[in-house]
Each structure stands twice: as C-alpha cells, then as structure tokens.
Design an enzyme around this catalytic site. Structure first.
Site, PDB file in Angstrom:
ATOM      1  N   ASP A 157     -39.743  21.064 -16.010  1.00 10.11           N
ATOM      2  CA  ASP A 157     -39.866  22.392 -15.393  1.00 10.11           C
ATOM      3  C   ASP A 157     -41.239  22.475 -14.528  1.00 10.11           C
ATOM      4  O   ASP A 157     -41.960  22.570 -15.083  1.00 10.11           O
ATOM      5  CB  ASP A 157     -39.469  23.313 -16.545  1.00 10.11           C
ATOM      6  CG  ASP A 157     -39.543  24.719 -16.009  1.00 10.11           C
ATOM      7  OD1 ASP A 157     -39.872  25.047 -14.841  1.00 10.11           O
ATOM      8  OD2 ASP A 157     -39.146  25.899 -16.656  1.00 10.11           O
ATOM      9  N   ASP A 180     -34.900  23.148 -14.509  1.00  8.44           N
ATOM     10  CA  ASP A 180     -35.664  21.968 -15.112  1.00  8.44           C
ATOM     11  C   ASP A 180     -34.931  20.933 -13.748  1.00  8.44           C
ATOM     12  O   ASP A 180     -34.121  20.741 -13.470  1.00  8.44           O
ATOM     13  CB  ASP A 180     -35.017  21.364 -16.246  1.00  8.44           C
ATOM     14  CG  ASP A 180     -35.303  22.123 -17.402  1.00  8.44           C
ATOM     15  OD1 ASP A 180     -36.670  22.026 -17.713  1.00  8.44           O
ATOM     16  OD2 ASP A 180     -34.724  22.863 -18.143  1.00  8.44           O
ATOM     17  N   TYR A 212     -47.218  27.008 -27.496  1.00  8.36           N
ATOM     18  CA  TYR A 212     -45.974  27.369 -26.652  1.00  8.36           C
ATOM     19  C   TYR A 212     -46.080  27.129 -25.131  1.00  8.36           C
ATOM     20  O   TYR A 212     -47.127  27.735 -24.493  1.00  8.36           O
ATOM     21  CB  TYR A 212     -45.296  28.779 -26.786  1.00  8.36           C
ATOM     22  CG  TYR A 212     -44.185  28.704 -25.865  1.00  8.36           C
ATOM     23  CD1 TYR A 212     -42.971  27.999 -26.402  1.00  8.36           C
ATOM     24  CD2 TYR A 212     -44.106  29.554 -24.820  1.00  8.36           C
ATOM     25  CE1 TYR A 212     -41.916  28.336 -25.578  1.00  8.36           C
ATOM     26  CE2 TYR A 212     -43.079  29.659 -24.113  1.00  8.36           C
ATOM     27  CZ  TYR A 212     -42.064  29.182 -24.406  1.00  8.36           C
ATOM     28  OH  TYR A 212     -40.856  29.221 -23.576  1.00  8.36           O
ATOM     29  N   LYS A 266     -39.682  25.586 -23.435  1.00  8.97           N
ATOM     30  CA  LYS A 266     -38.684  24.879 -24.273  1.00  8.97           C
ATOM     31  C   LYS A 266     -38.478  23.512 -23.809  1.00  8.97           C
ATOM     32  O   LYS A 266     -38.557  23.187 -22.587  1.00  8.97           O
ATOM     33  CB  LYS A 266     -37.367  25.616 -24.334  1.00  8.97           C
ATOM     34  CG  LYS A 266     -36.451  25.527 -25.417  1.00  8.97           C
ATOM     35  CD  LYS A 266     -37.300  26.176 -26.769  1.00  8.97           C
ATOM     36  CE  LYS A 266     -36.525  25.601 -27.956  1.00  8.97           C
ATOM     37  NZ  LYS A 266     -37.166  26.187 -29.181  1.00  8.97           N
TER      38      LYS A 266
END
Ligand code: F6R
Ligand code: MG
Ligand code: MG
Length: 367
Positions: A13, A55, A230, A233
C-alpha cells in the site's frame, strides 16, 4: 532439465484514493511503465499490474528463482517511484508500507507482502492469484485448508488418483518466526489445532505429497510485527496452481462461497466477513470494509501471463456477497464490543494504555 519459471507477486500500500478505499489509476500506470522497461531488458518474462483496494499488486514472471535480488529491487524501486507519484497527488498514507529507507537485497521484512513460487510449467498451467484488502494472512488458512484437505470441498481428494495421496502444509508460527510441515490427511487434526489460531499460525505453502510439486504459496508478512508498531494491515496475497492432480479451478474458488470471519475491517481492529468481489468492486468503503478478496485467473504460456480472468465476476458468488453484507450488518451492531472489536492485544489501534494510566488512581481494590 526443463527451464523453471518463477511467479512473484509483490504488493504494498503506497497510497490510497480516497482514504484507504482504492488506488489511483496514475499509480498503476507508473508501475506498468516501470515493469515494462524491466520486461524489455529481459529481467521479466511478463507482468500484470493491478490493485485490490488501496494495495498495489505487482504480478511478475521471470527465470531468476525466488527471493531474487534484482526482481525484489525492481519491485522496491517501483513502490518508491509510485510513492513519489502518490505524494504529488497527496494520496492518503503515501508510502505507508515502505518501512525502510534503502533497499538491502530482499524486500522481506521491509514492508511489502510477497508470495513466490518456482516450478516447471506444465503442458497447461492454470493459476489463480488471490489478493485481499482490509485483512491479514490468517484469512487464507480456512480456504486453503478446504482447497487441499477438505473432501467436502475438493472432490478430487476422493476421486482423482493423482491427488488421492494428499498434501503437505508448511505452516508458519509468526510469533516465534519458525515453520513446520504437516501431512494430510494423517496429521489433519494437528494441522487444524495450529491453523485454527488465525493470528499466529499461517499456511505459507502447500505441496503435493506424491512428488513434492508446489500447489500454493501465500504471503505471511505481518507489518505490525515487522515495524514493532501499527503501520497498516498486512493485506495478503496467495498463489494457487490448479487442475491435473491439483485442485480444479472450481475447487479452488469454492471455499470463498462461504464469507468466513477474518481480522481486519475498520482500523485493522475488527472481525468481519470476507467478501469475494469482481476487480472493480475491490473498493472497501463501508466501515473501511467489509474485507475484500479478488481472484485473478491466468494461463501461463512459457511464462507469459495469459489473462487475467476476473474469477469472482460470476453470479455463482452473488449469494456469498449478500451473505457477507448480512453478516457485516449483524456484527457491526456490536459496535465497540467483542467479538466485533478484536481482543485487546490483537487490535491495531488502542487507547487503552492512556486510559489505564489516566484512571489508575480511581480503581478501588476489593478485598
Ligand atoms: C485498515 C485501514 C483503515 C484505517 C482507518 C484509519 O486496514 O487501513 O481502516 O485504519 O481508515 O486510518 P487513519 O488512522 O490513517 O486515519
Ligand atoms: Mg492504506
Ligand atoms: Mg490495504
């Protein structure tokens, strides 16, 4: 010995349009230009560029083997150049999956997700590449198990002599960073004891037991563990070879007729159903979801990628999409409560340490 072909799917991404919902056409164009040059220079045999949600997916064939430095560097430089383009358009989270400043031999552990396999191309070589957004590699465990080990899904396990012997699953323990091989059907219960834990044990590859032929390879990268914090994802990819002693195309797609619950969805911190969609519907916009999966089908011809066919663009998956919407609706009503929200230590976002600290003095110890 016939020449082997390598199929590398490398994704990152590098910026979303709008928010985290999709990719901008200019980014895809930039990536195509870059890979086209590499094809002219004969580094690549062929390529296909696409996106799943936010992505950017680089699908490449070459003869350099897996973990090849030149191919990985090509992918890395493509992501870097696309990030520059994304910054010009002020796309959201430009470069979010590029965790290192400089390339150092292999994109593993640098942020992008990688699924690769090397094999001798068969007389006919049908391949399906699954790409998902707003979820994690654990999302593949149930469908891959069903494709290669569940006779209620894959009739060939019972009635095709070429696959009746079963398959060997290579499973990765992402917390301990080690792998184990388990053979099915004999060790099926042991396998399920591991892979039922979708956030720790993940299927990395599957091999046919009779001759060791590779059937599937998945990306098993965990951005959150790589970065130590983080950063988005780790939306996964999966390559599956089909037919002639491997699961048929229909057996490979069938597990996605059941929209199982996966981790991901909003802020990577919720459970939601994974919805099989056509290429142009891979734009998760409701509560940044529901999580999506697309399936690109190709025939390989001396390394050339003939395709793709948009495999989920089929009314046969309408019911799964409808069911996914119903499940999403149901689970969304739980709002901030588990099991919609992930358990505390699985959430990608949390305010808990701050809240705990602030409230520390107000807790009263009971006798
Ligand atoms: C999930 C995802 C999104 C973002 C969410 C908040 O994988 O990418 O759900 O987590 O949109 O994004 P930020 O924190 O960038 O505003
Ligand atoms: Mg994003
Ligand atoms: Mg994504």
């Amino acid at each position: 010995m016939p020449d082997k072909i390598t199929l590398s799917v490398i994704k990152a991404d590098i910026g979303g349009y709008v928010g985290h919902s999709s990719s901008h056409p200019q980014i895809l164009k930039k990536a195509e230009e870059r890979l086209d040059k590499a094809r002219h220079k004969k580094l690549l045999v062929d390529f296909y560029v696409t996106h799943c949600g936010d992505d950017l997916e680089l699908i490449m064939t070459h003869r350099k083997g897996t973990e090849d430095q030149e191919v990985h560097e090509l992918a890395w430089n493509t992501f870097v150049q696309c990030t520059e383009e994304a910054k010009k358009l002020k796309l959201y989270g430009a470069g979010q999956d590029l965790l290192k400043d400089a390339f150092s031999g292999n994109v593993k552990g640098m942020g992008p997700g990688i699924a690769e396999m090397e094999f001798v191309e068969r007389k006919s070589e049908p391949i399906i590449i699954f790409m998902a957004d707003k979820t994690s590699p654990g999302a593949w465990s149930m469908p891959v198990f069903r494709m290669f080990a569940d006779p209620f899904n894959t009739a060939g396990l019972i009635i095709d002599t070429n696959m009746h012997g079963g398959f060997v699953f290579e499973v990765m323990d992402i917390k301990e960073n080690k792998t184990i091989r388990l053979s099915c059907p004999e060790e099926m219960y042991d396998l399920l004891a591991f892979i039922g834990s979708i956030n720790r044990f993940m299927i990395k590859a599957v091999y046919r037991k009779s001759d060791g032929e590779i059937g599937a390879a998945a990306s098993t990268d965990r951005l959150s563990l790589i970065a130590g914090k983080y950063v988005g994802k780790d939306d996964p990819v999966l390559i599956v070879r089909c037919q002639s002693g491997l699961p048929a195309v229909g057996e490979v797609l069938e597990p996605f007729a059941f929209p199982h619950l996966v981790e991901g969805f909003m802020r990577g911190s919720h459970h939601g159903p994974i919805m099989p969609v056509s290429f142009d519907q891979s734009t998760p916009s409701r509560f940044d979801g529901p999580p999506r999966v697309i399936a690109a089908g190709f025939q390989l011809a001396d390394g050339r990628l003939i395709g793709p066919r948009d495999m989920f663009d089929d009314p046969g998956f309408d019911l799964a999409r409808q069911k996914a919407n119903e499940i999403a609706d149901y689970i969304r009503h739980h709002g901030p409560f588990e099991p919609h929200r992930l358990p505390m230590d699985e959430m990608e976002y949390t305010t808990m340490p701050d809240i705990m600290k602030k409230m520390e003095d107000r807790f009263q110890k009971l006798d």
